[in-house]
Design a protein around this motif. Structure first.
Motif, PDB file in Angstrom:
ATOM      1  N   ASP A  36       0.842  -1.202   0.000  1.00  0.00           N
ATOM      2  CA  ASP A  36       0.000   0.000   0.000  1.00  0.00           C
ATOM      3  C   ASP A  36       0.873   1.247   0.000  1.00  0.00           C
ATOM      4  OD1 ASP A  36      -2.646   1.504   0.708  1.00  0.00           O
ATOM      5  OD2 ASP A  36      -1.161   2.179   2.174  1.00  0.00           O
ATOM      6  N   THR A  37       0.425   2.276  -0.684  1.00  0.00           N
ATOM      7  CA  THR A  37       1.119   3.563  -0.619  1.00  0.00           C
ATOM      8  C   THR A  37       0.207   4.687  -0.142  1.00  0.00           C
ATOM      9  OG1 THR A  37       0.639   4.046  -2.943  1.00  0.00           O
ATOM     10  CG2 THR A  37       2.737   2.940  -2.463  1.00  0.00           C
ATOM     11  N   TYR A  38      -1.086   4.454  -0.044  1.00  0.00           N
ATOM     12  CA  TYR A  38      -2.005   5.514   0.360  1.00  0.00           C
ATOM     13  C   TYR A  38      -1.702   6.011   1.772  1.00  0.00           C
ATOM     14  CZ  TYR A  38      -5.040   4.896  -3.718  1.00  0.00           C
ATOM     15  OH  TYR A  38      -5.543   4.859  -4.997  1.00  0.00           O
ATOM     16  N   VAL A  39      -1.370   5.094   2.682  1.00  0.00           N
ATOM     17  CA  VAL A  39      -1.051   5.492   4.055  1.00  0.00           C
ATOM     18  C   VAL A  39       0.172   6.398   4.053  1.00  0.00           C
ATOM     19  CG1 VAL A  39      -0.355   4.681   6.332  1.00  0.00           C
ATOM     20  CG2 VAL A  39      -2.118   3.436   5.059  1.00  0.00           C
ATOM     21  N   ALA A  40       1.226   5.975   3.347  1.00  0.00           N
ATOM     22  CA  ALA A  40       2.436   6.793   3.274  1.00  0.00           C
ATOM     23  C   ALA A  40       2.177   8.101   2.536  1.00  0.00           C
ATOM     24  CB  ALA A  40       3.560   6.009   2.600  1.00  0.00           C
ATOM     25  N   ASP A  41       1.378   8.055   1.465  1.00  0.00           N
ATOM     26  CA  ASP A  41       1.035   9.274   0.730  1.00  0.00           C
ATOM     27  C   ASP A  41       0.418  10.318   1.652  1.00  0.00           C
ATOM     28  OD1 ASP A  41       1.921   8.369  -1.722  1.00  0.00           O
ATOM     29  OD2 ASP A  41      -0.050   7.768  -2.448  1.00  0.00           O
ATOM     30  N   TRP A  42      -0.548   9.890   2.455  1.00  0.00           N
ATOM     31  CA  TRP A  42      -1.255  10.850   3.295  1.00  0.00           C
ATOM     32  C   TRP A  42      -0.417  11.326   4.473  1.00  0.00           C
ATOM     33  CZ3 TRP A  42      -4.788  14.265   2.606  1.00  0.00           C
ATOM     34  CH2 TRP A  42      -5.560  14.157   1.456  1.00  0.00           C
ATOM     35  N   ASP A  43       0.513  10.499   4.900  1.00  0.00           N
ATOM     36  CA  ASP A  43       1.454  10.983   5.904  1.00  0.00           C
ATOM     37  C   ASP A  43       2.368  12.051   5.301  1.00  0.00           C
ATOM     38  OD1 ASP A  43       2.573  10.192   8.775  1.00  0.00           O
ATOM     39  OD2 ASP A  43       4.287  10.592   7.453  1.00  0.00           O
ATOM     40  N   ALA A  44       2.797  11.848   4.061  1.00  0.00           N
ATOM     41  CA  ALA A  44       3.636  12.840   3.388  1.00  0.00           C
ATOM     42  C   ALA A  44       2.865  14.129   3.128  1.00  0.00           C
ATOM     43  CB  ALA A  44       4.161  12.272   2.075  1.00  0.00           C
ATOM     44  N   ILE A  45       1.608  14.014   2.718  1.00  0.00           N
ATOM     45  CA  ILE A  45       0.778  15.204   2.514  1.00  0.00           C
ATOM     46  C   ILE A  45       0.606  15.951   3.833  1.00  0.00           C
ATOM     47  CG2 ILE A  45      -1.552  15.990   1.936  1.00  0.00           C
ATOM     48  CD1 ILE A  45      -1.605  13.462   0.009  1.00  0.00           C
ATOM     49  N   GLY A  46       0.373  15.206   4.906  1.00  0.00           N
ATOM     50  CA  GLY A  46       0.262  15.837   6.227  1.00  0.00           C
ATOM     51  C   GLY A  46       1.546  16.531   6.633  1.00  0.00           C
ATOM     52  N   SER A  47       2.681  15.920   6.328  1.00  0.00           N
ATOM     53  CA  SER A  47       3.968  16.531   6.658  1.00  0.00           C
ATOM     54  C   SER A  47       4.172  17.826   5.870  1.00  0.00           C
ATOM     55  CB  SER A  47       5.097  15.539   6.359  1.00  0.00           C
ATOM     56  OG  SER A  47       6.341  16.048   6.773  1.00  0.00           O
ATOM     57  N   GLN A  48       3.761  17.813   4.606  1.00  0.00           N
ATOM     58  CA  GLN A  48       3.864  19.017   3.792  1.00  0.00           C
ATOM     59  C   GLN A  48       2.989  20.132   4.376  1.00  0.00           C
ATOM     60  OE1 GLN A  48       2.503  18.564  -0.225  1.00  0.00           O
ATOM     61  NE2 GLN A  48       3.061  20.637  -0.827  1.00  0.00           N
ATOM     62  N   ALA A  49       1.770  19.794   4.758  1.00  0.00           N
ATOM     63  CA  ALA A  49       0.863  20.802   5.310  1.00  0.00           C
ATOM     64  C   ALA A  49       1.351  21.305   6.665  1.00  0.00           C
ATOM     65  CB  ALA A  49      -0.543  20.212   5.444  1.00  0.00           C
ATOM     66  N   PHE A  50       1.849  20.395   7.486  1.00  0.00           N
ATOM     67  CA  PHE A  50       2.381  20.791   8.795  1.00  0.00           C
ATOM     68  C   PHE A  50       3.569  21.733   8.640  1.00  0.00           C
ATOM     69  CE2 PHE A  50       5.686  19.909  11.992  1.00  0.00           C
ATOM     70  CZ  PHE A  50       5.048  20.394  13.125  1.00  0.00           C
ATOM     71  N   THR A  51       4.455  21.411   7.708  1.00  0.00           N
ATOM     72  CA  THR A  51       5.618  22.267   7.462  1.00  0.00           C
ATOM     73  C   THR A  51       5.179  23.649   6.998  1.00  0.00           C
ATOM     74  OG1 THR A  51       6.962  20.338   6.891  1.00  0.00           O
ATOM     75  CG2 THR A  51       7.761  22.482   6.157  1.00  0.00           C
ATOM     76  N   ALA A  52       4.213  23.698   6.100  1.00  0.00           N
ATOM     77  CA  ALA A  52       3.727  24.982   5.603  1.00  0.00           C
ATOM     78  C   ALA A  52       3.081  25.805   6.712  1.00  0.00           C
ATOM     79  CB  ALA A  52       2.731  24.755   4.467  1.00  0.00           C
ATOM     80  N   ALA A  53       2.482  25.131   7.686  1.00  0.00           N
ATOM     81  CA  ALA A  53       1.814  25.827   8.786  1.00  0.00           C
ATOM     82  C   ALA A  53       2.800  26.401   9.796  1.00  0.00           C
ATOM     83  CB  ALA A  53       0.853  24.876   9.492  1.00  0.00           C
ATOM     84  N   ARG A  54       4.056  25.937   9.742  1.00  0.00           N
ATOM     85  CA  ARG A  54       5.116  26.463  10.616  1.00  0.00           C
ATOM     86  C   ARG A  54       4.751  26.311  12.091  1.00  0.00           C
ATOM     87  NH1 ARG A  54       8.749  29.450   7.639  1.00  0.00           N
ATOM     88  NH2 ARG A  54       9.451  30.564   9.503  1.00  0.00           N
ATOM     89  N   LEU A  55       4.315  25.135  12.450  1.00  0.00           N
ATOM     90  CA  LEU A  55       3.944  24.854  13.831  1.00  0.00           C
ATOM     91  C   LEU A  55       5.109  24.217  14.587  1.00  0.00           C
ATOM     92  CD1 LEU A  55       0.360  23.415  13.276  1.00  0.00           C
ATOM     93  CD2 LEU A  55       1.030  25.772  13.775  1.00  0.00           C
ATOM     94  N   SER A  56       4.975  24.115  15.893  1.00  0.00           N
ATOM     95  CA  SER A  56       6.032  23.553  16.726  1.00  0.00           C
ATOM     96  C   SER A  56       5.954  22.033  16.741  1.00  0.00           C
ATOM     97  CB  SER A  56       5.902  24.070  18.163  1.00  0.00           C
ATOM     98  OG  SER A  56       4.796  23.442  18.815  1.00  0.00           O
TER      99      SER A  56
END
Length: 425
Positions: A36-56
């Motif tokens: 499966d790659t969907y789980v990893a895909d969505w973790d990567a998308i979440g990481s991209q969004a988290f990085t863009a949000a500049r959170l701690s």
């Protein structure tokens, strides 16, 4: 499948217990179903969004626990096999697990990172769903993911995440008491007051605290970091300097990248991928909550403060140096004891060992800044590297590392003893 990777690459390219009976016997674990790659895909998308949000990092590990639980419980609703973690629903027969997990991840991420919806999360969701054939299975999967995510968000609505908690440093300063190391607000003040995901309370594994300033242990630990953690140290080796800088990379993004790599390297199917990510994410979050409970309970000072004020601690064996600076220029803006990296990262290694069913974890942590990946064969190798790196970097004392590792060990044991077991036949 090829088209799917091309579409999702547009959105993820920027993203930089288990009972003994449920474990396997080989470090080269392979799942029963197709990779499966969907789980990893969505973790990567979440990481991209988290990085863009500049959170701690304090926010990141908690948000990824929310996401991983929603993904896992959605997959269990469709596929079964293991007990859900928080939300138990029944999906219609034949529902798409991929549609369910994509929907659950998207809904949770939009809830906690709303400013990233239009630019990152919504386009990624559309691209993800476009790779799943239209039909009843897809519609049922979407409905299942929506249901699980909505119930989880409601369940965690009053858990204390991001609650306004103010830390007031002593004025004038008191020897041994933490003084913020940056002009920005202290990080993670609310974490120790949060409702954990699995622990009975945030203080369940609270350690005994840092050494007394009058003790020989304090003098020994103080002088260790003063010498080897200094920006001008002549005793720290090049490899120790590299390790310190490696573990100073953004910790949430670094951790998520390493977990995705393990999922893809071991070709886990959708059930195992969702389960593994939930196991590690819950352990990370609860270990961090327990860690920050101790941090703000003891509020112990950082080396950059202590060494510059060493002549004020009442210990003749700790000479002060007003010009001392650590190797790592940005001391984290939260109390020193215990070490958060030591609480979290080795605990993740223990999850990997349990999931793979072997002490040989074969775990690689990719570098985000070109410093070179670091590979670990055993949990104790990971403990040694990340723990000592915080001392070599000049931001922690040895007792903070040792007690942090113990918090992580106890947390991992507790979480895996009570969750992620096979469901009743």
């Amino acid at each position: 499948m090829k088209a799917r990777f091309i579409i999702l690459a547009l959105f993820v390219a920027a993203a930089v217990g288990l009972s003994a009976a449920a474990a396997t016997s080989s470090a080269q674990r392979q799942s029963a179903g197709p990779p499966d790659t969907y789980v990893a895909d969505w973790d990567a998308i979440g990481s991209q969004a988290f990085t863009a949000a500049r959170l701690s990092p304090a926010e990141g590990h908690v948000i990824f626990a929310y996401v991983a639980i929603a993904v896992y419980d959605s997959v269990m609703a469709v596929e079964g096999g293991y007990r859900p973690f928080a939300i138990e629903v029944e999906a219609p027969q034949g529902a798409s697990a991929e549609a369910a997990l994509a929907t659950a991840a998207h809904r949770v991420l939009v809830h906690y990172l709303p400013d990233q919806a239009v630019t990152i999360l919504d386009p990624a969701y559309a691209a993800s769903l476009a790779t799943i054939p239209d039909g009843q299975a897809k519609m049922d999967g979407v409905a299942t993911g929506e249901q699980v995510a909505g119930l989880l968000i409601a369940q965690r609505a009053d858990d204390g995440f991001r609650a306004p908690v103010i830390y007031t440093p002593p004025d004038p300063p008191i020897p041994g008491v933490w003084i913020p190391t940056a002009p920005t607000p202290p990080i993670g003040t609310y974490l120790g007051l949060m409702r954990p995901f699995s622990l009975a309370s945030a203080d369940q594994f609270r350690p005994n605290g840092p050494p007394a300033l009058s003790s020989r242990r304090w003098a020994r630990e103080y002088n260790e970091v003063k010498e080897i953690g200094s920006s001008t140290s002549t005793t720290r080796t090049a490899e120790q300097t590299l390790a310190a800088r490696f573990w100073a990379e953004p910790p949430v993004q670094q951790a998520r990248g390493s977990l995705r790599k393990l999922v893809l390297d071991h070709q886990l199917d959708v059930v195992d991928a969702a389960r593994f990510m939930a196991m590690t994410s819950v352990v990370y979050a609860d270990a961090l909550i327990a860690c920050f409970d101790a941090k703000y309970h003891y509020a112990f000072w950082r080396p950059i403060t202590a060494i510059r004020a060493g002549d004020t601690d009442g210990n003749d064996a700790t000479g002060g140096d007003r010009d001392w600076s650590p190797l790592l220029p940005a001391t984290p803006n939260h109390p020193e004891y215990p070490s958060a990296h030591s609480c979290v990262t080795p605990a993740g290694g223990r999850v990997i060992a349990r999931f793979l069913g072997t002490g040989q974890i074969d775990f690689t942590v990719p570098s985000l800044t070109g410093l070179g990946d670091r590979h670990f064969d055993r949990v104790r190798d990971l403990e040694y590297d990340v723990g000592n790196a915080r001392i070599w970097g000049g931001i922690h004392y040895r007792s903070a590392v040792e007690d942090g590792i113990e918090i992580g060990r106890k947390t991992a044991h507790q979480v895996l003893a009570h969750h992620f077991h096979r469901s009743e036949p």
